[in-house]
Design an enzyme around this catalytic site. Structure first.
Site, short mmCIF file in Angstrom:
data_model
loop_
_atom_site.label_atom_id
_atom_site.label_comp_id
_atom_site.label_asym_id
_atom_site.label_seq_id
_atom_site.Cartn_x
_atom_site.Cartn_y
_atom_site.Cartn_z
N HIS A 285 -23.21 97.58 -75.63
CA HIS A 285 -21.73 97.65 -75.41
C HIS A 285 -21.37 99.22 -75.43
CE1 HIS A 285 -22.83 93.62 -76.70
NE2 HIS A 285 -21.89 93.08 -75.72
N TYR B 131 -24.84 96.20 -67.95
CA TYR B 131 -24.94 94.83 -67.27
C TYR B 131 -24.82 95.40 -65.68
CZ TYR B 131 -24.58 93.14 -71.62
OH TYR B 131 -24.90 92.94 -73.23
N GLU C 226 -24.23 89.47 -62.37
CA GLU C 226 -23.55 90.64 -61.92
C GLU C 226 -24.07 90.86 -60.44
OE1 GLU C 226 -25.02 90.20 -65.16
OE2 GLU C 226 -23.12 90.54 -66.07
N GLU D 206 -16.50 88.59 -64.57
CA GLU D 206 -16.63 87.57 -65.79
C GLU D 206 -15.55 87.73 -66.53
OE1 GLU D 206 -20.35 89.41 -66.95
OE2 GLU D 206 -21.24 88.76 -65.35
#
Ligand SMILES: Cc1ncc(C[n+]2csc(CCOP(=O)(O)OP(=O)(O)O)c2C)c(N)n1
Ligand SMILES: [Mg+2]
Length: 738
Positions: free
Chosen positions: A527, A482, A456, A425
């Site tokens: 994150h 992810y 994913e 991505e």
């Protein structure tokens, strides 16, 4: 015990009325393409499949067999093998006995009945999994073995289809013929799985974008997912009218109809290089598996009513009505096939099974370090490198950050390997969220460096298919969190392929994953994810965790080399917080920069798998760490040294396999060990490090500090759960008794 369908076949065929003799070269049904001769061949595959199912049950009853999921009722899938070529890669539903037998018939020298029965009895001489599983697979038949996880093969099938034409476009030798069609079959309940839905969506998206994708999806719809009925019409409603996905359908119990539909669908895919969905209505006999008591959820009358749809009886009827064979002849063939199958079953029952852990695990982690090192040392010629870097070689750019070093290494690898693809991505035009792939799409073209859909599972599926097809995929997962929503593609698919095929098939790949915490409170848990347990326990999978720019470039090259040479699956965990770090101890000291570690040929160094790196020579304490922990430990060590404590810091660099040899040597040199682990207390890396020390009998004091068992919150609160320099210093002092 004689199965009801067995008795029913004999009665139903005996009751058929013979027609006048017909020409076997003519179609068995007017207007169709299936000739009498071909029909007889396919009937043979159907009979073989049925008797394999019956034999598997007998073997089970005798305690000699270990698998009873049957193909009975699905024997119409022989038509798929008839419509395709034996070089078309096939990823098959577990009810594909007739397909397998018919495909094997097309390739000289095969013993497919024996293959299947060897799988049922888990014999080591089974040709694909060697007794590790009962799968349909064979390298000579382009049948890639599948796991038991329904739907998990669809992303790989999409990736394989994309790779067929991408290899041709790049002018590199792929594993499949340039005009191959990829077959992927599955059941009706499986279409509801998000993995299937996502993969089919990606196929549609590719078709919509006119990206060649020769994929034939086949749903073998028997109306049931174990005990749960699929509503009639649902599969058509869900997939009959999808953009870019051409729909075909037939009664899979009617061989002539199934054959025509399969020929039409395969031809359409082969010619258009676009995906199609073939829906075959099947029936399921013998329950879901031997252990499934169907009477618990269906009435006996309902079960018996299915017998009228027996595809074997239907094929017999075609042959009899076309005057190609008499009922007696066909019953003779049925009984002859029974004798043949039972003969093979008697022969394979009791064949040796895998007898040691070493034998079981042998295909897991092929490792030829000498060849990997030689491969990692290679690089493109100077002129090609100059082009790849627009004339500005990274080794001439002075000290680089970790992100810049990775960018240079990716460019070097793209220049060296024409079959290497970089995708994920936002990796294309944007060049990655953190700029790691910046400029690569422009320099190497959109066929090699490109953005994927935001899925994913599809990113990893593309890697699975590309690796299987002779390409060299370097996939990026944008954040570690992810990867977790798609990790079965790594765990169930990537990690197991060599295990279930004894290395006959491999999916070499490198998956770059941006991860770990310490982003100054920004981003929160997703994150700043620091959960790596799920990666470290994957047998055979390499987990690399570079902390410094020079290691990052060299380790990426090692991973690509290990993938290419040994087919390894490598995960490169890249510490986001260190991507752009420049300093170590004080602002402006440039302590976290490093000159580009060029390929060995240009003076760079190779980092072998499972070798750590030591900083300092102190003999009071050994700190063992990795990732952001390295930076924290080096800073803590400086302060401890100011206080008169001699430290050494071991950067593990590889979380799997752990550098145990280096660990034991450095532990002995420091006498005491403090493990500083930025991942979690539970399931974190420290558990493995301390266990390795205990296993080896290390007798010195040991302690660990780790991040909390928590998700990482926003803002300064993040510092309350993440491992800190102060915690490390404090623990070191306690360990030293100060
Ligand atoms: C991801 C996953 N969940 C659950 C299972 C257990 N399971 C095995 S087969 C099956 C039903 C599949 O039905 P369908 O796709 O219609 O295929 P069929 O067996 O009917 O041919 C289930 C739930 C599994 N193998 N994989
Ligand atoms: Mg089903």
């Amino acid at each position: 015990m004689r199965e009801a369908i067995d008795a029913h076949f004999a009665e139903a065929v005996a009751a058929l009325r013979a027609g006048p003799a017909g020409d076997p070269r003519r179609a068995v049904r007017a207007g169709g393409a299936l000739t009498g001769e071909r029909c007889l061949e396919l009937f043979d595959a159907q009979l073989g499949s049925r008797h394999l199912d019956l034999a598997a049950r007998e073997l089970r009853e005798r305690g000699a067999g270990f698998y009873t999921i049957a193909s009975a009722g699905h024997e119409g899938n022989a038509a798929l093998a008839a419509a395709l070529r034996p070089t078309d890669p096939a990823m098959l539903h577990y009810r594909s006995g007739a397909f397998y037998l018919e495909r094997a018939r097309q390739v000289p020298g095969q013993q497919p009945l024996r293959d299947v029965l060897l799988g049922v009895v888990a014999a080591t001489d089974e040709p694909i999994a060697g007794g590790r599983h009962k799968v349909f697979g064979h390298p000579a038949l382009a049948v890639v073995p599948q796991t038991s996880t329904i739907a998990s093969h669809l992303p790989r099938a999409v990736g394989t289809a994309l790779a067929v034409d991408r290899a041709r476009r790049l002018g590199v030798a792929g594993a499949w013929p340039a005009d191959a069609v990829v077959l992927c079959s599955f059941g009706d309940a499986t279409v509801n799985h998000s993995t299937a839905a996502g993969a089919i969506n990606t196929a549609c998206l590719c078709a919509h974008r006119r990206i060649p994708l020769p994929l034939l999806l086949v749903c073998e719809d028997n109306g049931w997912g174990i005990s749960v009925p699929t509503p009639p019409g649902w599969v058509r409603a869900a997939y009959g009218d999808r953009p870019g996905l051409r729909w075909f359908e037939a009664d899979g119990c009617d061989l002539a109809a199934a054959y025509d539909a399969a020929v039409a669908a395969a031809g359409w895919v082969r010619e258009r290089r676009a995906p199609a969905f073939l829906h075959l209505r099947m029936v399921r006999f013998l329950g879901h598996a031997g252990s499934d008591a169907e009477v618990g959820y269906r009435s006996p009358a309902e079960i018996a009513a299915d017998h009228a749809r027996d595809p074997l009886v239907a094929t017999a009827r075609l042959l009899v009505e076309a005057g190609v064979a008499s009922p007696a002849e066909l019953l003779g063939r049925y009984e002859a096939k029974r004798r043949e199958v039972l003969g093979v079953a008697a022969e394979v029952a009791g064949r040796p099974q895998l007898a040691s852990a070493a034998a079981v695990t042998a295909p897991l982690a092929r490792s030829r370090p000498g060849r990997v090192a030689a491969q990692a040392a290679r690089s493109a010629e100077p002129a090609a490198r100059a082009r790849a870097f627009d004339g500005r070689l990274p080794e001439d750019q002075g000290p680089l950050t970790l992100a810049q070093a990775l960018n240079g290494a990716l460019a070097d690898l793209l220049a060296l390997h024409p079959e290497l693809l970089v995708f994920g991505e936002d990796v294309g035009r944007k060049g990655g969220v953190y700029g790691v792939t910046r400029g690569l799409a422009r320099r190497f073209g959109a066929a090699r460096v490109f953005d994927t859909p935001l899925d994913e599972q599809s990113v990893l599926g593309l890697a699975l298919g590309a690796g299987l097809s002779g390409l060299l995929p370097v996939a990026e997962i944008q954040y570690l969190a992810y990867l977790h929503n798609a990790e079965d593609q790594l765990r169930g698919e990537a990690a197991t392929l060599q295990f279930f095929s004894q290395g006959a098939y491999a999916n070499p790949m490198v998956v770059r994953v941006a991860g770990y915490g310490y982003q100054k409170g920004f981003g929160g848990h997703f994150h700043n994810d620091n959960s790596v347990a799920v990666l470290r326990d994957l047998p055979g999978v390499v987990v690399a965790s570079p902390a410094r720019p020079d290691d990052a470039a060299a380790m990426l090259r090692t991973c690509v080399a290990a993938a290419r040479v040994d087919g390894r699956v490598c995960v490169l965990l890249e510490p986001i917080a260190l991507y752009h770090a420049r300093d170590l101890h004080a602002e402006g000291d440039g302590g976290w920069l490093a000159p580009y570690a060029a390929p060995e040929r240009w003076g760079g160094a190779h980092v072998p798998l499972g070798r750590g790196r030591t900083y300092g020579e102190g003999t009071d304490l050994t700190m063992v760490t990795f990732g952001n922990g390295l930076r924290l430990c080096l800073r803590a060590a400086r302060r401890l040294e100011d206080a008169g404590v001699g430290c050494r810091v071991l950067d593990l660099r590889w979380l799997a396999p752990l550098p145990v040899e280096d660990l034991l040597r450095e532990a002995a040199a420091g006498g005491r060990v403090l493990v500083a682990d930025e991942t979690r207390r539970t399931g974190g890396v420290a558990e493995g490090v301390l266990a390795a020390l205990v296993d080896a009998g290390f007798g010195g004091p040991m302690a660990r500090v780790a991040s909390e068992d928590s998700f990482v919150p926003l803002g300064d609160a993040a510092l309350r759960v993440l491992l800190s320099q102060e915690t490390i210093e404090q623990a070191a002092k306690e360990l030293l008794g100060r």
